[in-house]
Design an enzyme around this catalytic site. Structure first.
Site, short mmCIF file in Angstrom:
data_model
loop_
_atom_site.label_atom_id
_atom_site.label_comp_id
_atom_site.label_asym_id
_atom_site.label_seq_id
_atom_site.Cartn_x
_atom_site.Cartn_y
_atom_site.Cartn_z
N ARG B 19 0.81 -1.22 0.00
CA ARG B 19 0.00 0.00 0.00
C ARG B 19 0.85 1.27 0.00
O ARG B 19 0.59 2.17 -0.80
CB ARG B 19 -1.02 -0.05 1.14
CG ARG B 19 -2.19 -0.97 0.76
CD ARG B 19 -3.13 -1.21 1.92
NE ARG B 19 -2.46 -1.91 3.00
CZ ARG B 19 -3.02 -2.08 4.21
NH1 ARG B 19 -4.21 -1.56 4.46
NH2 ARG B 19 -2.37 -2.75 5.14
N ASN B 37 -7.42 -2.56 1.51
CA ASN B 37 -7.31 -4.01 1.64
C ASN B 37 -8.70 -4.60 1.73
O ASN B 37 -9.51 -4.21 2.56
CB ASN B 37 -6.52 -4.30 2.92
CG ASN B 37 -6.37 -5.78 3.16
OD1 ASN B 37 -6.56 -6.59 2.26
ND2 ASN B 37 -6.02 -6.13 4.38
#
Ligand SMILES: [Fe+3]
Ligand SMILES: [Mg+2]
Ligand SMILES: [Zn+2]
Ligand SMILES: [Zn+2]
Lengths: 340, 748
Positions: B19, B37
């Site tokens: 990320r 996520n």
């Protein structure tokens, strides 16, 4: 056939044929020991607080004569030992002999003589019996069934406790190795054998031992069918724990080990007919071993230990010389391949 | 007009800095949007902006090797007017847990920091970042947060804390990296002598390197367990190590500092180089180079050497100070027992003169993975570090969770949820109780991590397997039903699941031994598999297996069985082939075996036992000190061999022809080659005849022998290309996958 070989399959069939069908109350006499618990013999409580110990077994062995003994000796010793292993003092015996038609009279004569000579030496009365002949081909030469009867002040119900030492009185597997050798035809004449069966009654060991240390002995068994592996697996299960055995300390004669090795059989699965396995309170274990040696059992020794366990109960583990922990499986009647 | 894309990516996208990496890239391209996520190993990215068209390409091509991508889906969508790019907090109700990341070899950036010398990370042996370092081996529980790992014992220093909490300071590699540490706060090394007493040394690594160079044997704690380091170039040292480890001939792995050093030992081509340097960093078996500086005792009788590159800074520092720049790095264990993960265990081993220990606790033991090339394709022999516990997607879904217990030797278990099969790391041989405990523990851990509640249980048909017993134990505890699968059926299904085949297929299942439905020892099977059922179309001719498992341990017994099967009880041949001398019990044992061959207790159709028989008859190998040794040596003996012309309907006839040629003086290498190649052709003929008859497109090969180069070459010479598993080992280390796939086919 594997269902009669004393391994996992035997307990499966006994479970199916008998145990599941019998109401709990009829598996034993109240206050005693019966089919409800797998042990050497049964016990019935008597009015004086002692127990009547009873056992029955059918003996068949091929060949009937072998180095170290014969089927007569085996039938007498086997039931005497079963009474002893429950803590009883053997008093009397009943027998039932079935002979195959055409069995030479001399054979029968020799077998019975040797059967009676054991009883005489042990001071065990023969209080009843039966004799039959069956048509040729319906059994293998001779089957002797014996009922052993004894009395015990206290019975030894096989439930090892945490910390108990596992004591073995003698070399294991001799009888099994001899019989296997003869059956496999791996010796031409029995005299060539360097080995003999260890078949014998264990009265001289067990009676004094139980008298002196009875309360410290939490389990006792003669490792017959299925050998030491069978006894230890039964005990690990019964005690709800794990038994750890030191591989190095196991008494196996080199001849037995090497012969069994050639057959791909672990000697720990071979029967003994004159050895005792005990689970003894650790506080007296060394003393007990000394005492046993004093009784003439020079090879007596501690081989391992019973431990309570939260997980993986019922496992028997062999601690190898190198420090590994191998699993000693309960015996099976048939061979099942495992090595890739 | 700005464009926008909605992207879904699945793979290893958690715990590897994915990320932050996405955010930094989006910022660089001036894009708005978010990344979040979704759980289950899936991440959603939304980007919009002028340059959003470049985003996906840049994301995929520039990404660190640690980010393993399984699937990408991107669709163009209507822009929503997002300005900034944000990392959205994953919602609490994320259902399926993400993939647990595997342990990753040190990345180039981290290595540069270590070797560069200065700063908080110069010569720091535990240097790692978002893209590298230990993961699975240090995770106690999910989610993967520092306090749930072994790193929790090491509170961050102020500087690390700043890097951790700020993208500007930490950058993509340290921002939010759970394992962040440096010289000031990280784990410490200690050098001990064999009695466990600390050894004073200014730099324990330099001292350990000096000791290895001196010929000492040094245990070194790595990521998933202890290695034993020793000079690989010195016969005396290797012989001493063999003596201490009681390991007469099983090959040792060699760790080489870099590709160049590896290239002096073995032949490294492009594919091999890629594997060797991948973040998974497995041991790779490669052809030995003539004149290799490694002692022949490292892998006696074999034509390949197992080589791998350092996977932590510690290993780099250690090897760079050893003159050879390579050394034996074999697992620190008692033969047949699991590898040590703590100091106490390794000291008890009594193998090492010194121990280089550290205090980063190993939660999960993870062995080195081992890869080889078969018919030019990489196949896994052992699936451990770098691979486990990455899941394998099955072509069919499980309706409910399931736990599979695998086989018994060189095995692994698995937990199945939906279409995901999560295999445990390589566990080892279950006749070791400690290995069985490991299997139990790892399965419990995975079942909890993946929320496999009230699972169905599946194990091998063989009641003598410890894994079978464990499965029954679980059944008692959970009151769950037990499904059993025949061993080779499971091999077939494992191969199919691995290569993604769901429709009816044909499988060639070849291995050492598995219990068949008829009580025989199977292992050379051609199966037609349809749904949860299989048909045993052909198999190798049954041959007696004198002594049961003993025939596997003493290959000359199988040679006798084959010899008598083909030629009758010919003791003259036994003598000419010197077979009695190849049994520990000599002639007496041969006679015992011969008697059993006349009235067998058990029969086998195993390819492994056939190879054993050939190896013993040709005098190539007649001892088995490690699994598959005779077959492995036979394969090595075939190197450079050529195909001899002969006709054989089955493997018994093949054995007979080979013996005749051998006694007439044929070259052993040609005989070894022909034995394997021809066997492959026999199997291949059976397989493709059946495939044609059944109208089946797919032929897969599974089982431990499926890694044999010559058998596969022979098979493919008849059948065309067959599918080999690539994500899981074809042998018993992959069988749990087949067991799960069986349940999926059953509709469970
Ligand atoms: Fe297999
Ligand atoms: Mg008893
Ligand atoms: Zn890094
Ligand atoms: Zn720091």
């Amino acid at each position: 056939l594997s269902h009669g070989s004393g391994g996992v399959e035997t307990s499966e069939i006994v479970e199916k044929l008998f145990l599941r069908r019998l109401p709990e109350g009829l598996k034993k006499v109240a206050g005693g020991l019966g089919l409800d618990f797998p042990d050497d013999a049964a016990a019935i409580p008597m009015a004086d607080g002692r127990y009547l110990v009873v056992t029955v077994d059918a003996y068949t062995v091929n060949p009937p004569f072998f180095p170290g003994g014969d089927i007569g000796m085996l039938a007498a010793s086997g039931s005497i030992n079963d009474v002893l292993m429950l803590g009883g003092r053997p008093l009397a015996m009943l027998d039932s002999i079935i002979a195959e038609e055409g069995l030479p009279y001399e054979t029968l004569d020799r077998v019975v003589k040797s059967f009676l000579s054991v009883l005489e030496a042990e001071g065990v009365a023969l209080i009843g019996g039966d004799f039959k002949v069956m048509p040729k081909g319906q059994l293998d030469k001779i089957v002797i069934t014996t009922v052993g009867i004894g009395v015990a002040d206290r019975i030894i119900v096989d439930k090892p406790r945490h910390g108990d030492k596992i004591v073995v009185s003698d070399f294991v597997g001799d009888h099994g190795a001899v019989i296997l050798m003869l059956q496999m035809g791996d010796v031409d004449k029995p005299e060539q054998l360097q080995l003999k069966s260890d078949v014998k009654p264990l009265t001289k060991l067990m009676v004094p031992l139980v008298e002196k240390y009875g309360e410290y002995i939490h389990a006792a068994r003669d490792p017959t069918r299925g050998g030491l592996a069978m006894v230890l697996n039964d005990w690990a299960k019964a005690g709800g724990g794990v038994i750890v055995v030191e591989e190095e300390s196991l008494p196996v004669r080199p001849e037995v080990a090497s012969y069994a090795g050639m057959l791909g059989i672990d000697p720990l699965y071979l029967a003994s007919e004159g050895a005792a396995v005990l689970a003894v309170d650790p506080a007296v274990a060394e003393e007990v071993v000394k005492f046993m040696r004093g009784l003439g059992f020079q090879n007596a020794r501690v081989v391992g230990e019973f431990r309570e366990a939260r997980q993986h109960r019922g496992y028997v583990l062999l601690k190898t010389v190198a420090g590994g922990l191998r699993i000693l499986e309960p015996p099976r009647g048939d061979i099942v391949p495992r090595i890739c | 007009m700005p464009k926008a894309y909605l992207i879904h990516i699945s793979g290893i996208v958690q715990g590897v800095g994915f990320r932050p990496y996405v955010k930094i890239l989006a910022d660089r391209l001036g894009l708005g949007g978010y990344v979040k996520n979704l759980g289950g190993g899936e991440v959603e990215i939304y980007v919009e902006g002028e340059r959003s068209g470049e985003f996906l390409d840049a994301l995929l091509n520039g990404r660190p090797k640690a980010i393993y991508i399984e699937e990408v889906k991107a669709v163009e969508v209507e822009p929503r007017g997002a300005r900034a790019f944000v990392i959205e907090k994953s919602s609490e109700e994320v259902q399926t847990p993400s993939m647990i990341p595997p342990d990753l070899a040190i990345c180039e950036d981290c290595l540069r920091e270590v070797l560069g010398g200065g700063g908080r990370r110069g010569r720091y042996p535990f240097n790692s970042c978002s893209f590298c370092g230990p993961r699975f081996s240090v995770i106690r529980r999910l989610p993967y947060d520092r306090e749930n790992t072994s790193w929790s014992a090491f509170p961050m220093c102020e500087e690390c804390a700043r890097e951790y909490s700020s993208a500007e300071v930490g950058g993509v590699r340290r921002f939010f990296y759970q394992g962040i540490s440096c010289r000031n706060d990280g784990p410490r090394l200690t050098l001990l002598d064999s009695a466990g007493r600390p050894v004073e040394a200014e730099d324990p690594i330099s001292e350990a390197a000096r000791l290895v160079e001196e010929g000492r044997i040094v245990a070194v704690k790595g990521v998933g367990g202890f290695h034993i380091f020793a000079l690989a170039s010195d016969d005396g040292v290797v012989a001493e190590l063999r003596r201490r480890k009681r390991r007469p001939s099983q090959p040792f792995a060699v760790m080489a500092l870099d590709l160049e050093t590896a290239g002096r030992l073995v032949v490294v081509d492009g594919a091999a180089a890629e594997l060797l340097t991948s973040p998974r960093r497995p041991v790779v078996l490669l052809p030995k180079r003539d004149g290799s500086p490694a002692s022949p005792l490292v892998s006696p009788g074999l034509d390949r050497e197992g080589v791998f590159l350092p996977y932590t800074a510690l290993h780099y520092l250690l090897l760079s100070e050893i003159r050879d720049r390579f050394a034996i790095a074999t697992s620190g264990n008692i033969h047949g027992e699991p590898m040590c993960t703590d100091r106490r265990c390794v000291l008890r081993l009594g193998v090492a003169d010194y121990v280089l220990d550290h205090d980063l606790e190993i939660v999960h033991r993870v062995d080195d993975s081992v890869v080889r090339f078969t018919a030019g394709r990489p196949v896994l022999l052992r699936r451990g570090r770098g691979y486990a516990p990455v899941w394998v997607k099955m072509p069919l879904r499980l309706g409910r969770a399931a736990v599979a217990f695998g086989a018994d030797l060189q095995t692994a278990g698995a937990v199945g949820v939906g279409d995901k099969a999560v295999l445990t790391q390589y566990i080892g041989d279950l006749d070791s109780f400690r290995a069985l405990e490991d299997l139990d523990r790892e399965l419990r851990w995975l079942a909890q991590a993946y929320r496999a509640e009230a699972p169905a249980l599946v194990c091998d048909l063989n009641p003598a397997y410890s894994s079978h017993r464990l499965c029954r134990e679980w059944a008692g505890e959970l009151n769950a039903e037990v499904y059993t699968v025949q061993h080779h059926h499971a091999h077939a299904l494992a191969a199919a699941a691995d290569v993604g085949v769901a429709e009816p297929f044909l499988a060639v299942a070849i291995d050492g031994v598995g219990l068949g439905e008829d009580g025989a020892a199977w292992g050379g099977e051609v199966l037609y598999v349809e749904g949860p059922r299989y048909e045993r179309v052909r198999h190798l001719t049954y041959v007696p297996m004198p002594g049961g498992d003993l025939a596997a341990v003493r290959p000359a017994r199988m040679a006798l069985a084959y010899l008598f099967k083909h030629f009758g009880e010919d003791w003259g041949l036994v003598e000419r082939l010197k077979l009695a001398g190849r049994l520990p019990g000599g002639l007496a044992e041969a006679q015992i075996a011969a008697r059993e061959i006349k009235s067998p207790r058990i029969y086998t159709s195993s390819v492994g036992r056939f190879l054993d028989a050939v190896a013993a008859a040709l005098g190539v190998a007649w001892e088995r000190t490690y699994e598959g040794e005779p077959a492995i040596r036979l394969e090595a003996a075939a190197s450079g061999g050529r195909l001899l012309q002969l006709d054989a309907e089955d493997q018994v006839e093949l054995f007979g022809r080979l013996v005749e040629l051998y006694l007439r003086g044929a070259d052993v290498k040609d005989l070894a080659y022909t034995a394997q190649y021809k066997l492959g052709q026999i199997l291949g003929k059976w397989a493709c005849e059946t495939a044609e008859r059944k109208g089946v497109r797919h032929i897969v090969v599974g089982g431990g022998v499926a890694v044999n180069d010559y058998i596969i070459a022979g098979l493919e010479s008849v059948c065309g290309r067959a599918a080999l598993p690539s994500k899981t080992p074809p042998g018993d280390g992959g069988i749990a996958l087949g067991q799960l796939y069986y349940l999926a086919h059953l509709g469970i």
